[in-house]
Structure formats: structure tokens, C-alpha cells
Design a protein around this motif. Structure first.
Motif, mmCIF file in Angstrom:
data_model
loop_
_atom_site.group_PDB
_atom_site.id
_atom_site.type_symbol
_atom_site.label_atom_id
_atom_site.label_comp_id
_atom_site.label_asym_id
_atom_site.label_seq_id
_atom_site.Cartn_x
_atom_site.Cartn_y
_atom_site.Cartn_z
ATOM 1 N N UNK A 7 0.870 -1.176 0.316
ATOM 2 C CA UNK A 7 0.228 -0.333 -0.324
ATOM 3 C C UNK A 7 1.176 0.492 -0.185
ATOM 4 N N UNK A 8 -0.035 2.483 -0.973
ATOM 5 C CA UNK A 8 1.076 3.332 -0.614
ATOM 6 C C UNK A 8 1.375 3.551 1.131
ATOM 7 N N UNK A 9 2.429 4.434 1.342
ATOM 8 C CA UNK A 9 2.962 4.629 2.488
ATOM 9 C C UNK A 9 1.596 6.968 2.677
ATOM 10 N N UNK A 10 1.579 6.549 3.734
ATOM 11 C CA UNK A 10 0.842 8.296 4.866
ATOM 12 C C UNK A 10 2.130 9.067 5.289
ATOM 13 N N UNK A 11 2.717 8.353 5.858
ATOM 14 C CA UNK A 11 4.744 8.988 5.616
ATOM 15 C C UNK A 11 5.590 7.948 5.113
ATOM 16 N N UNK A 12 6.460 8.643 4.826
ATOM 17 C CA UNK A 12 7.769 8.676 4.554
ATOM 18 C C UNK A 12 8.960 9.035 5.023
ATOM 19 N N UNK A 29 18.744 5.891 2.996
ATOM 20 C CA UNK A 29 17.582 4.580 3.540
ATOM 21 C C UNK A 29 16.287 5.324 3.850
ATOM 22 N N UNK A 30 15.514 4.613 3.458
ATOM 23 C CA UNK A 30 14.031 4.852 3.365
ATOM 24 C C UNK A 30 13.452 4.312 4.213
ATOM 25 N N UNK A 31 12.090 4.288 4.487
ATOM 26 C CA UNK A 31 10.826 4.066 5.802
ATOM 27 C C UNK A 31 9.921 3.798 5.052
#
Length: 510
Positions: free
Chosen positions: A23-28, A234-236
Motif C-alpha cells: 500500500x502507498x504510505x501516508x508517511x515516508x 535509506x527510506x522507511x
């Protein structure tokens, strides 16, 4: 080790990417190489401080007829290594250190036949290094996890010198002492580094909440998938959804939109906040009838409370009774209350042009006579369409919003007091909205939405960039150990001013 909190923060707000229909994140969050380098600097300072805790085993034995005992081997000084925490695409982090050095001291005693004595020795150690592989992932609850995969350490040279009356004899034992140091030091270095990650950092991660409660709502920052590692950052990816606190299982019936892609790496940290976050807040509020307001005279400033009178008096030349004569004639010496209802949940739309919120609802007026048991009587209702633009800012770790422009369309829906004049609609907008609703909304906006930062980490040089469906925050960070901070730390609430600078555009139809 204090550096673990800095590394933990990078994980908590910034492996492999699981790409199966996520799912697309609401926060990244994106932690760039400069952010990792800052964590590395903190790590080097921290490991230098704890180097004095490195211990070595005592040594005893017999050689050439001499029994010997070596003990109290300790580090007296430490030269920090050249260090780098690298990003390993598709895997995680690699911490590599080289060129560390240490001065070691110890004591010895010996016995040979009828001869015995004691003394001390010093050792100069150089070329100490280690390699530590770090995996960053996500557990079943959506909380970030961190662990070491492997560690190796090595020692370059060990130069030992004994001091004492027959030091020439004990110099024969250099090989034994050097072997002990070479065997013990790499193990100690890896144990320190591994404990810092597997125990200290993992415990810090467990202490960082993945949900933030505010008012009657719950903001969910749980991770949707394992972090993504590239050579540059790095991405979360986080849920970023807001629920009604007592029913957190009720999800909004719409997905988060895709976030715009960018290769920006100039700052240490980038945060993407989707308008999905606000829209889920609005949905939860609307579903649970949170967006309803009753405006009575005590809710207005003291100088404006007479505006809701049906009979004008004193210094108030204009009141509802004079603007709608039928109300003043039929209900003299009474008070009017306003009730505001949202018909649909507000919808935020973020673009490069700004942040706009649209909503619609109903405004109803009722009259009652103070000091009597007479019930309220319905007067008139209006259909309202409201659009407002907001200015967005970030103070410490909180995103704030403030209304900068408001446009309102009102249309009479039902009236028990005859036709409603444009003059009254202007009056209603000025006194009900300008004096109550806008300050109320700005009060919510001043409390803001909290980002997931530990108190030891603060943002600096933050900039806000507006993109399609997304508010992007580009910032650097600073780490301060907790014992050096105030109780409140850097995360202090700063309220906004009142609404004196809000521009109002009144559009109305009858």
C-alpha cells in the motif's frame, strides 16, 4: 552507548524492499548519506568514551624455570578510528572502522627459585579495526527492528615493554602477553559493537512509540514494509493513518495517494507527509460527530456577546433582532444560539500552489429566553460551502497549520422568519466565523501533528516543500545526550498568534 539512539532515530523515522503490492504510505522518511555520516560521527565519539571498559584476562604460566603472573591489564588511552557507516544497497548498513590505537598498562610478578620480584609493563596497540554488518527490518507489529549479521575485528601491531629489575628476563614473555591482547581485543571490540546494536539499539527501538495519541485520535506510524537501501539513502515507509482513539480498527475507506518521487539528498533527513494523514483525521472526526459546534454568547469575546441578542441594547447598535426584525418582534429579550454541522468530512488537497481544505455543512439558528423553561425554537438554517487555505510550518518536531484565507458560500435552506438579507449573512460570517470558528480551527492547527522523534534528537534548518498530495520536510538533525538537555528538551509547544492576519472572502447567495 549513546550513538545507538542516533542510529535508532534513523531507523525509527527513516534491508530490502518488499515490492509485492504494498500500500502507498501516508508517511515516508529518507535518511541520506549525510545523515548516516552524522550518526557515524556520534558513533566514533561514543565508542571512544567506552573504550576504557575493554578488559583483558590475567595471564599466568612458567617459562625457562620462571613462574609469572600478569594482571590488571587496562586501557589508559584510546585513539579513535577512521570510521564510516556505509549504505549497502538491498541489504542494510555496514560499519567499518580502522586505524584505532590504544595505550595499555599492566602489572606483573615473577618467581624463579629463590628470586622473586614485580614490575609493570606498557603496550602500544595500533591498527585496530572492525567491520560490522547491520540489518534493519520490521517486526510483526510494524515496529522497526535492528540486529547485527556479522562482525570481524583485527589488530595491527602490539609493542610491549616491561619495566623492572630483571625486565630483560620478562621481555622473553612478550609473545605470551601479545598473544593475549591480540586474542582478547578483537573479541571485546565486536562484543561492544554487537551489544550496542542488538541490545541497546533494539531496546531503544522498543521504547519509541509507533502510535501517537492526541485529543480523541490515534496516529499510526507503524511500518508497512522493511526499509529500502540504496547507495545514497535509506527510506522507511509508514502507515501514517489517523484513527478515532476508541475504534482504531476502523480504517478510512480510501487509500493513500502515490507520493512524488525525488532524488534529493542535500539534507540529512527528508519526511513525506501525505494529505492522506489529514484526510483520515477528518474522516474519523466526521464519522464520530466530532465536527459539530454550538456557538452561544459566552463563546464570543465579551465585546461581541450582545450580537446574539434579539433585542439590541447598550453600546451594541446591531444585533440579530435588528437585522431580522421578525426575530426581534416575535422573540424579544431572548438569545440566539448557532449550531454548526459538517455534512461531509473535510478534504485536504496539497499541491505546489498551496494547501487547500474544502468542506460543507449546515448552520442552524435557534432562539431561547433566558430564565425560563421554554424550549429552543428553530429560526433558520443555511447550507454552507467552506474553502480555506492554510500556511504550514514545523516547530521542533510538530507540524502546525494556520488559516491564511477563507472563502464561504452561504445559501438559505429553510427559514421560519421570512427572507434573510445579505446584511445578516455578512453579520453571521463576521461574528460566528471570524470570532469563533477560525480561532477554533487555528487552535487545533497550533497543537499540530507530532513527528516520531526521540527527545534527544532535534531538527534544524528545516524547510517545507509543497508537492502533489504531499508536504515534504527537508531538514538536518542534531543529537544531544539526554543528560545535557532540559526536561522538555527541544520539543516545546509554541502557540500561534490569533487570526488577525486572516483574509476573509465572503461569497453568498440567497
Amino acid at each position: 552507548m549513546k550513538w545507538t539512539l542516533m542510529l535508532t532515530t534513523l531507523v525509527a523515522v527513516g534491508g530490502r524492499l518488499e515490492t509485492s503490492e504494498a500500500a502507498n504510505p501516508g508517511f515516508k522518511a529518507r535518511i541520506t548519506k549525510s545523515g548516516i555520516d552524522y550518526a557515524n560521527d556520534v558513533a566514533v565519539k561514543a565508542i571512544t568514551k567506552v573504550a576504557s571498559t575493554i578488559t583483558f584476562p590475567d595471564i599466568s604460566g612458567k617459562a625457562s624455570g620462571v613462574s609469572y603472573w600478569v594482571n590488571n591489564i587496562r586501557v589508559t588511552s584510546f585513539t579513535p578510528p577512521a570510521s564510516v557507516i556505509g549504505l549497502v544497497p538491498g541489504q542494510g548498513l555496514q560499519w567499518t572502522a580502522s586505524g584505532a590505537g590504544a595505550q595499555v598498562e599492566g602489572s606483573f610478578r615473577y618467581k624463579a627459585s629463590i628470586i622473586k620480584g614485580s614490575g609493570s609493563f606498557t603496550a602500544a596497540i595500533s591498527g585496530v579495526g572492525f567491520d560490522l554488518s547491520i540489518d534493519v527490518g520490521v517486526d510483526a507489529s510494524g515496529r522497526p527492528s535492528i540486529s547485527t549479521r556479522k562482525c570481524s575485528s583485527s589488530v595491527g601491531s602490539v609493542n610491549i615493554k616491561f619495566h623492572g629489575s630483571i625486565a630483560w628476563l620478562l621481555n622473553l614473555l612478550k609473545g605470551q602477553v601479545e598473544k593475549t591482547i591480540r586474542n582478547a581485543l578483537p573479541t571485546q571490540m565486536c562484543q561492544l559493537a554487537t551489544k550496542a546494536v542488538n541490545t541497546d539499539a533494539e531496546r531503544k527501538l522498543a521504547d519509541i512509540p509507533i502510535t501517537v495519541a492526541f485529543d480523541k485520535f490515534l496516529l499510526d506510524y507503524s511500518m508497512l514494509q522493511a526499509p529500502l537501501f540504496s547507495a545514497a539513502y535509506m527510506e522507511t515507509f509508514h502507515k501514517g493513518e489517523i484513527y478515532w482513539k476508541t475504534t482504531p480498527s476502523e480504517h478510512a475507506p480510501f487509500p493513500a495517494p502515490p507520493m512524488p518521487e525525488t532524488g534529493a539528498t542535500d539534507r540529512m533527513l527528508y519526511l513525506w507527509v501525505s494529505d492522506f494523514m489529514f484526510n483520515t483525521l477528518a474522516y474519523a472526526a466526521q464519522t464520530n460527530r466530532y465536527l459539530q459546534y454550538n456557538i452561544t454568547a459566552p463563546d464570543l469575546p465579551a465585546s461581541a456577546r450582545g450580537f446574539l441578542n434579539t433585542t439590541c441594547a447598550g453600546v451594541i447598535p446591531t444585533c440579530i433582532g435588528s437585522l431580522i426584525p421578525a426575530i426581534g418582534q416575535k422573540y424579544p429579550n431572548s438569545l440566539v444560539d448557532l449550531r454548526l454541522f459538517n455534512g461531509i468530512a473535510p478534504v485536504m488537497d496539497v499541491s505546489s500552489a498551496g494547501v487547500v481544505v474544502n468542506t460543507s455543512g449546515v448552520i442552524e439558528l435557534y432562539v431561547h429566553k433566558p430564565g425560563t423553561n421554554d424550549g429552543e425554537v428553530f429560526l433558520v438554517s443555511f447550507r454552507a460551502n467552506l474553502t480555506f487555505q492554510t500556511d504550514v510550518s514545523i516547530i521542533d518536531s510538530v507540524i502546525h497549520a494556520k488559516i491564511s484565507y477563507l472563502k464561504l458560500n452561504l445559501k438559505t435552506a429553510r427559514s421560519e422568519v421570512g427572507p434573510i438579507s445579505d446584511q445578516f449573512i455578512d453579520f453571521l460570517i463576521k461574528n460566528a466565523l471570524d470570532l469563533y470558528l477560525i480561532p477554533k480551527l487555528n487552535d487545533y492547527g497550533s497543537k499540530g501533528i507530532t513527528l516520531p522523534f526521540p527527545k534527544e534528537v532535534s531538527i534544524k534548518n528545516a524547510a517545507i516543500i509543497l508537492a502533489q498530495d504531499t508536504i515534504v520536510i527537508a531538514t538536518d538533525v542534531a543529537y544531544t545526550p539526554s543528560e545535557q538537555r532540559d526536561v522538555d528538551g527541544a520539543l516545546k509547544f509554541v502557540p500561534y498568534d490569533t487570526i488577525g492576519d486572516v483574509k476573509i472572502d465572503n461569497k453568498k447567495h440567497r
